[in-house]
Design an enzyme around this catalytic site. Structure first.
Site, short mmCIF file in Angstrom:
data_model
loop_
_atom_site.label_atom_id
_atom_site.label_comp_id
_atom_site.label_asym_id
_atom_site.label_seq_id
_atom_site.Cartn_x
_atom_site.Cartn_y
_atom_site.Cartn_z
CG HIS A 1 58.48 91.29 117.61
ND1 HIS A 1 59.58 91.14 116.79
CD2 HIS A 1 57.41 91.39 116.79
CE1 HIS A 1 59.18 91.16 115.52
NE2 HIS A 1 57.87 91.30 115.50
CG HIS B 1 59.03 86.91 110.51
ND1 HIS B 1 58.31 85.81 110.12
CD2 HIS B 1 58.24 87.53 111.42
CE1 HIS B 1 57.14 85.78 110.74
NE2 HIS B 1 57.08 86.81 111.53
#
Length: 759
Positions: free
Chosen positions: A54, A105
């Site tokens: 990420h 997200h």
């Protein structure tokens, strides 16, 4: 016992939980090689979160670097900031600049829908704030599993409430986005969030720690145990059949603190007391300290004991990994510290000096008088592993593309066409989304000119001149599954077209690339092809990529999501009073189709809804035609020729006519059209093909001649369809009746779907 740097040197063989923190054995070995010893627990924590998929983009960097081949210049001039910064910044004229970015997200929003979505909004808002801009609007492209699935009913209400609750409390209008349903997103919903901000050129700020002796100040919310590894680790693994194997706590948002943080930060900028700034997102203090130091001209020394905590029991490793929200880190000249702290106190925002900039190019972090971190910050922030993952065109791709939807049974009689239209209008992807969008405040701040259900959102930037911007986000996972290169280009083309449809001149792109596991060669092939397609399309359209986000591991066991490159396009309007609405304005106006219609049904909503089919090739990409259509629409809008414009995409011409008739906030306006000159006179293809580079416009009869001349000048095909008016959608082909549906019936069908399932 405290694991210090000196202890690490004296105890080289201690076993460390690197695998539990998401590090591979070779990555752990590389850290030991960099340090010349084993890492301390705190160093291991920092490397683990900053080297996660990420944060480090370790599987995607080799493909993303081709975006740097695109000239960093928009049709309005050079970019003021681009890839590598928190967000791209564009000059839009009159001394104004805008900054925008879209991020994901996804995994946290599956684990805890409300907080996952809310903190996704909060994080992207802080990215925009960190550039020196005032955030002025948000957008939310969303993807869910089947509407009637039990887990969709679990995650969707919470995600929508999180997006709306956080944005509404901040006083930011939500001006657009999407809500798409497909079985591949079951267990892997996509929550992408966009924010746009406005600043004057001279207000631009960058994330760097420069100037030896400058003070490092942490301000905003206190650091707690929530979100430890939340986005950085959770978003870097594949879910198993029962959900995520690792369930670190999802961040908890406080929009009221964020609102104070925004106003406080803007006043700090105005006071001229900020030398560098970084928001806290994934990886928390690990990210802020290492990235600030790595981007500066020296190093940084931080005393972790000075960090204000909500939980005094937190270890140094937990403090470094915490992703508690509503926090910022600033670099401040010693002469300005007192003023900085006074401004924070005035806004009731806690602030404390936690360190200073040094001249030795090291990041040193102390805890209880002992050094627990001593690293080159670049090795943490920028020199993580870079993988050239194996990629291969999947064995099933040829068979998938050969299974053309054009060969499926299709309606032939007027009754069958009517039934098909109503079935599509009420389907989850084409139905009214106001159940979702009505939970968002679209007009707070008073500068929203257009919002949902318009093709693009429009914001006024300057009240005196009318200067404004338009934004749209788009992406079609089915098209990308059929051909990821073309699918990425079609996503950009649709967003580009939607911006032009409302009158905006497209300038630049931000992207959020949502894919399955990078450890699957087929997924990596999809990703590589999508990046290549997006790069080539940006080059052709002259729209640089300003930044964005990659979200991988969107996969449950062996089942990956549809490859979903979401593309956001921002454009500029010289005067928002000349924007073009997306719904019919009144009776008696001429309805015209711009662009060519081909028999292109593969990947369409018709194939998806009626046949549950995915196969064939997506619509042809013609970027020259897209550019010509956009130029025509922008020129016609600026000249106030058009009374409405609506692009053709999902659902084809039929859906566009329905939405233009019933989708506005005012009175419904029907139309009577003849499709005999479209698609060779085949009414089914004319109504349900999803050919790109098309738009329906309306214009008073007095302006038709001028529009015909403009279309001829730009080389855009133009077909006269009919006129607006009446209380029904009436379609003929060569004068023969095709279908007729009252607007009231269309509206009931269109608006009933989400409330029937969600309440």
């Amino acid at each position: 016992m405290l694991d210090t740097v000196s202890a690490a040197a004296q105890d080289p063989d201690r076993e460390q939980p690197f695998a539990e923190l998401g590090l591979a054995p070779d990555e752990y070995a590389r850290i030991r090689e960099i340090l010349g010893r084993r890492p301390t627990g705190s160093e291991l924590a920092m490397y683990s979160v900053m080297w996660s998929e990420h944060c480090s983009y370790k599987s995607s960097k080799v493909h993303l670097k081709q975006f740097s081949e695109i000239p960093q210049e928009t049709p309005a001039g050079p970019m003021l900031a681009g890839i590598g910064e928190n967000a791209g910044v564009l000059d839009i004229g009159q001394g104004y600049a805008v900054t925008f970015k879209v991020e994901s997200h996804n995994h946290p929003s599956y684990v805890e829908p409300y907080q996952g979505a809310a903190t996704g909004v909060g994080g992207i808002v802080r990215d925009i704030l960190a550039m020196g801009a005032r955030p002025v609007a948000v957008m939310d492209p969303l993807r869910f599993g089947p509407l009637d699935a039990e887990d969709t009913r679990r995650v969707l209400p919470g995600i929508v409430a999180g997006v709306g609750g956080y944005g509404n409390c901040l006083g930011l209008p939500n001006i657009g986005g999407e809500a798409v349903f497909d079985a591949s997103y079951l267990g892997n919903p996509l929550v992408n969030a966009l924010c746009v901000g406005v600043l004057r050129h001279e207000d631009l700020h960058l994330a760097q720690a420069s100037g030896e002796g400058n003070q490092v100040i942490l301000y905003g919310a206190r650091t707690g145990g929530d979100g430890i590894g939340g986005a950085s680790i959770l978003a870097s693994v594949t879910f198993d059949e029962d959900g995520p194997a690792k369930r670190p706590s999802v961040q908890v948002g406080d929009p009221f603190m964020e609102k104070l943080l925004i106003e406080c930060t803007l006043e700090l900028f105005a006071a001229g007391v900020v030398a560098g700034i970084q928001d806290f997102g994934a990886a928390g203090i690990s990210c802020a300290t290492s990235e600030l130091a790595a981007a500066g001209d020296g190093g940084m020394h931080v005393e972790l004991d000075k960090v204000l905590l909500r939980d005094s029991s937190l270890s140094p490793e937990e403090i470094l990994m915490s992703e508690s929200q509503e926090r910022m880190m600033a670099v401040v000249h010693p002469d300005h510290v007192a003023t900085f702290l006074e401004i924070c106190a005035r806004w009731d925002v806690e602030a404390t000096v936690v360190g200073e900039v040094t001249g030795d190019e090291r990041l040193r972090i102390d805890w209880q008088g002992e050094t627990v971190v001593d690293v080159d910050p670049r090795t943490v922030a920028h020199d993580g592993p870079v993988y050239e993952r194996p990629l291969a065109r999947p064995d099933w791709q040829d068979a998938l593309q050969a299974d053309r939807a054009e060969l499926l049974p299709r309606p032939g009689t007027p009754a069958e066409l009517r039934a098909t239209l109503l079935r599509l209008v009420g389907s989850p992807n084409l139905c009214d989304k106001s159940w979702i969008t009505d939970q968002y405040d679209r007009y707070v701040r008073g500068d929203t000119v257009l919002a949902q259900p318009s093709d693009g959102g429009v914001l006024r930037i300057d009240a005196e001149s009318g200067l404004g911007v338009a934004l749209a986000t788009d992406g079609n996972g089915r098209f990308a599954k059929l051909d990821p290169y073309a699918g990425a280009q079609l996503a950009l083309a649709e967003a580009h077209r939607n911006v032009a449809t409302v009158g905006g001149r497209p300038l630049a792109v931000s992207d959020c690339l949502n894919f399955g596991s990078p450890e699957d060669p087929a997924v990596m092939w999809q990703f590589a092809e999508a990046c290549r397609g997006l790069k080539d399309a940006c080059l052709a359209l002259g729209t640089p990529v300003t930044g964005g986000n990659v979200s991988l591991y969107n996969q449950t066991a062996e089942t990956a999501i549809l490859p979903t490159p979401v593309v956001a396009v921002l454009g500029v309007l010289e005067d928002v009073a000349r924007r073009t609405a997306s719904h019919f304005a009144g009776d008696g106006e001429t309805v015209l189709l711009l662009g060519d219609t081909r028999e292109e049904l593969s990947g369409s909503e018709w194939a998806h809804v009626v046949h549950d089919h995915l196969g064939g090739l997506p619509p042809l990409v013609d970027l020259g035609a897209e550019q010509a259509l956009a130029a025509l629409l922008v020129e016609a809008s600026a000249g106030t020729l058009l009374t409405s414009a609506h692009d053709l995409s999902d659902g084809g011409l039929a859906q566009t006519l329905v939405e233009a008739s019933i989708g506005g906030r005012g009175a419904r306006v029907g139309c009577t059209v003849d499709v005999g000159d479209v698609a060779g006179g085949d009414p089914f293809v004319a109504l349900f093909s999803e050919s790109a580079a098309r738009c329906v416009v309306t214009i008073p009869d007095s302006g038709v001649e001028a529009l015909v001349a403009l279309a001829d000048h730009h080389g855009v095909p133009l077909t006269r369809l009919g006129t607006t008016g009446g209380d029904a959608l009436v379609v003929r082909a060569g004068g023969e009746p095709v279908l007729e549906v009252p607007l009231a019936e269309l509206h009931v069908t269109w608006s009933a779907t989400l409330p029937a399932v969600l309440g």
